[in-house]
Write a protein that holds these residues in place. Structure first.
Motif, mmCIF file in Angstrom:
data_model
loop_
_atom_site.group_PDB
_atom_site.id
_atom_site.type_symbol
_atom_site.label_atom_id
_atom_site.label_comp_id
_atom_site.label_asym_id
_atom_site.label_seq_id
_atom_site.Cartn_x
_atom_site.Cartn_y
_atom_site.Cartn_z
ATOM 1 N N ASP A 9 0.826 -1.205 0.000
ATOM 2 C CA ASP A 9 0.000 0.000 0.000
ATOM 3 C C ASP A 9 0.861 1.257 0.000
ATOM 4 O OD1 ASP A 9 -2.990 -0.916 1.857
ATOM 5 O OD2 ASP A 9 -2.534 -0.807 -0.286
ATOM 6 N N LYS A 10 1.846 1.207 0.874
ATOM 7 C CA LYS A 10 2.700 2.373 1.043
ATOM 8 C C LYS A 10 3.436 2.696 -0.269
ATOM 9 C CE LYS A 10 5.875 4.027 4.554
ATOM 10 N NZ LYS A 10 6.948 3.521 5.416
ATOM 11 N N SER A 11 3.976 1.639 -0.872
ATOM 12 C CA SER A 11 4.750 1.874 -2.090
ATOM 13 C C SER A 11 3.837 2.395 -3.202
ATOM 14 C CB SER A 11 5.458 0.594 -2.534
ATOM 15 O OG SER A 11 4.531 -0.361 -2.940
ATOM 16 N N LYS A 12 2.587 1.891 -3.236
ATOM 17 C CA LYS A 12 1.644 2.360 -4.251
ATOM 18 C C LYS A 12 1.419 3.858 -4.131
ATOM 19 C CE LYS A 12 -1.603 -0.743 -6.442
ATOM 20 N NZ LYS A 12 -2.832 -1.528 -6.250
ATOM 21 N N LYS A 13 1.299 4.284 -2.861
ATOM 22 C CA LYS A 13 1.046 5.688 -2.601
ATOM 23 C C LYS A 13 2.206 6.546 -3.131
ATOM 24 C CE LYS A 13 -1.868 7.443 1.086
ATOM 25 N NZ LYS A 13 -2.010 7.499 2.545
ATOM 26 N N ALA B 179 15.466 -2.462 -4.652
ATOM 27 C CA ALA B 179 16.027 -1.142 -4.380
ATOM 28 C C ALA B 179 15.210 -0.411 -3.321
ATOM 29 C CB ALA B 179 16.081 -0.325 -5.662
ATOM 30 N N THR B 180 13.882 -0.596 -3.356
ATOM 31 C CA THR B 180 13.031 0.033 -2.338
ATOM 32 C C THR B 180 13.426 -0.474 -0.956
ATOM 33 O OG1 THR B 180 11.299 -0.137 -3.993
ATOM 34 C CG2 THR B 180 10.644 0.648 -1.823
ATOM 35 N N LEU B 181 13.686 -1.793 -0.862
ATOM 36 C CA LEU B 181 14.104 -2.377 0.414
ATOM 37 C C LEU B 181 15.436 -1.786 0.862
ATOM 38 C CD1 LEU B 181 13.117 -6.126 -0.017
ATOM 39 C CD2 LEU B 181 11.964 -4.337 1.309
ATOM 40 N N ALA B 188 15.635 7.973 -6.961
ATOM 41 C CA ALA B 188 16.927 7.271 -6.969
ATOM 42 C C ALA B 188 16.839 5.984 -7.788
ATOM 43 C CB ALA B 188 17.361 6.969 -5.536
ATOM 44 N N ILE B 189 15.692 5.309 -7.697
ATOM 45 C CA ILE B 189 15.528 4.082 -8.493
ATOM 46 C C ILE B 189 15.603 4.414 -9.972
ATOM 47 C CG2 ILE B 189 13.925 2.237 -9.110
ATOM 48 C CD1 ILE B 189 12.807 2.423 -6.269
#
Lengths: 312, 281
Positions: A9-13, B179-181, B188-189
């Motif tokens: 959810d967070k990443s979608k936002k 990369a998010t992790l 940046a990605i």
């Protein structure tokens, strides 16, 4: 589980706010250089706007030029529909399309099949490079080549023609022959495009299916019709769409070869609008014609996009 | 002939000869006008105006030196180069992030935005040229390179978005997630991961953008007078008068067309895909 769901959810936002910043510059610039002039053209098309007669009175909000051109609402549009010349230019353009496009498709298909055929590997490689040359040649230069080769007195094509038929027509001075000349240059330039598109479609036919079909029937055209054609359909559709769009836009080659002449024999719609706007200086009527052209092109592209570009 | 379909690849001799001839004809037809232009540019006027075509002649570079002196081809080639390079650079800066957003993010109106980008391919330049001329005139942009750089964005940004979006889609999404992790934010990605991986596609879109800008005539014809004339405009400008200086015209034509032809042969594999805007793979 709960944790991972939350992170999604967070990443979608963040993704959707991110999208805004990635897209905004391109969209803003395209609105400014592409859409703003179009809106301005709509404004101009409602005025009697003869370039030498109108005067500038400053800018509205700093960006919208104001002129003392009289507002005439739909008068320009009405005059376009009352006058045959714009319709003639349009129908001339569609006639050109109807002549040129089938030639390009058929010749392109023949070349694609030649490239697909086994044998003569080296020559096929050379051929694929040679096919790039017409497409890559600057359109204006294609027009220059056409003028040189179709020249009545010392053009090479005319020399060959004269050698075979013992007379030398003045290609670019005769209405029908001039139309033929620009068609030939258009076919020369864009048949390779059709050939390469159809060739890459042909390579997508699975080899086993094609060989099985060849074993089953001895007739090559049955293989072509039943096995290869279905694979070529997306390519053919793409060709139809893009060539239609490009021929509606066609300007450079014709402008240089004939400037629309003799008379208005080769005056395709882009040349016609350009003449009204920049050689007759009637920006009001030219803008109205451009808007009509835009509406036609938009309808066609909507129609086309529905057919071909389905996926994002 | 019909009976010998025993094995793919073993075609009878006669058919192979026909195949050979037809391929050769195709090659000759494709190359001939180009060959004729280049050889004409190397001929003296007398050889060009001879009623029988001259295939053998003493070559001269006189047409090139005359074209540079009389028509100032050099300045127009520099103009073309500046305009094409600038508009390509700006198109990449604007287009690559937009392409990334379309390839990676989900948002409302994405489909419409995509169609809008595509439909730019269908719009006739004359439609934009008319009003842009009036606006440019009022802002004193006529006959400047800036006017051309700006208006060329209308077709270059869409082509960059198109080609690059395709390229970004091919990068595995798992890389983004990893990369998010690692704590990368989406910028940046894009900058450190997606952009380097998409470099080949971006290069192709840059070449396309360059070629389209270099070849453009209508806008340049309408928006320039003397200072900002691009090479195609100059190539058209000496088409008046009784006896045309064909040698010099063709010398100019060669100088305009040759760089693009060489470029296109280098990217010939991607050329068709770029021209169809990926409608077929």
């Amino acid at each position: 589980m709960v944790d991972s769901d939350m992170s999604v959810d967070k990443s979608k936002k963040t993704y959707s706010t991110g999208a805004f910043f990635f897209l905004a510059p391109a969209v803003v610039v395209l609105l400014a250089v592409g859409i703003f002039p179009l809106i301005f053209a709509v404004g101009v098309s409602f005025h009697q706007f003869l370039l030498p007669k109108v005067h500038w009175h400053g800018n509205f909000l700093g960006i919208w030029p104001i002129y003392d051109a009289p507002l005439t609402w739909f008068q320009n549009y009405i005059s376009i529909f009352q006058d045959d010349s714009f319709r003639d230019a349009l129908s001339r353009t569609f006639l050109f399309l109807i002549i040129v496009l089938p030639c390009e498709l058929v010749l392109g298909l023949v070349i694609a099949l030649l490239l697909h055929q086994q044998g003569n590997e080296l020559l096929k490689k050379i051929c694929r490079v040679a096919l790039v040359i017409p497409m890559a040649t600057t359109f204006a230069v294609v027009g220059l080549m056409g003028r040189l080769m179709f020249d009545a007195n010392y053009g090479i094509l005319n020399s060959i023609w004269g050698f075979i038929f013992h007379f030398r027509p003045d290609w670019l001075a005769d209405p029908n022959l001039a139309f033929l000349s620009i068609s030939i240059m258009e076919i020369w330039q864009w048949t390779p495009f059709c050939a390469l598109v159809l060739f890459s479609s042909l390579t997508m036919v699975p080899a086993e299916i094609e060989e099985a079909a060849k074993l089953e029937t001895a007739k090559w055209w049955q293989v072509l019709w039943r096995v290869q054609l279905p694979f070529m359909l997306p390519g053919i559709t793409a060709i139809l769409i893009l060539r239609t769009a490009d021929i509606l836009k066609l300007f450079d080659v014709v402008y240089i070869m004939t400037k629309g002449g003799p008379g208005s024999a080769t005056e395709l719609v882009s040349l016609f609008v350009q003449r009204v706007g920049f050689r007759a200086f009637d920006q009001g009527v030219a803008s109205a014609q451009a808007i009509i052209l835009l509406i036609i092109a938009t309808l066609l592209s909507r129609f086309y996009i529905k057919f071909v570009y389905k996926e994002v | 002939m019909a009976g010998s379909t025993s094995k793919a690849g073993s075609t009878p001799q006669g058919f192979n000869l026909l195949h050979f001839i037809l391929l050769l004809v195709t090659i000759v037809v494709c190359v001939f006008p180009f060959y004729w232009m280049v050889t004409t540019s190397l001929k003296e006027q007398a050889a060009i105006l001879s009623p029988t075509p001259q295939f053998f002649f003493p070559p001269t570079l006189g047409n090139y030196t005359r074209a540079f002196e009389k028509f100032d081809i050099g300045a127009s080639l520099v103009n073309s180069l500046i305009v094409a390079l600038s508009t390509t650079a700006i198109s990449l800066i604007l287009g690559a992030p937009a392409a990334y957003a379309i390839a990676r993010f989900d948002f409302k109106g994405k489909q419409d935005l995509w169609f809008w980008f595509i439909s730019n391919r269908m719009i006739s330049p004359i439609v934009v040229a008319l009003p842009f001329f009036l606006i440019a005139r009022q802002f004193h942009l006529l006959d400047t390179q800036l006017a051309l750089i700006l208006i060329y964005l209308t077709f270059n940004v869409p082509i960059v978005v198109w080609i690059c979006a395709d390229q970004f889609r091919n990068i595995p999404k798992e890389l983004d997630e990893a990369a998010t992790l690692e704590g990368y934010n989406s910028f940046a990605i894009f900058w450190r991961i997606a952009l380097p991986l998409a470099a080949p596609g971006i290069a192709v879109s840059a070449i396309f953008s360059f070629i389209f800008s270099w070849n453009e005539l209508l806008y340049a014809l309408v928006l320039t007078r003397t200072n900002a004339k691009t090479a195609p405009v100059v190539a058209t400008s000496f088409l008046s008068g009784y006896e045309l200086p064909w040698g010099q015209i063709m010398a100019t034509g060669t100088l305009v067309a040759l760089p693009v032809i060489i470029f296109s042969i280098i990217v010939s594999r991607q050329l068709v895909r770029g021209l169809t805007m990926g409608a077929i793979k």
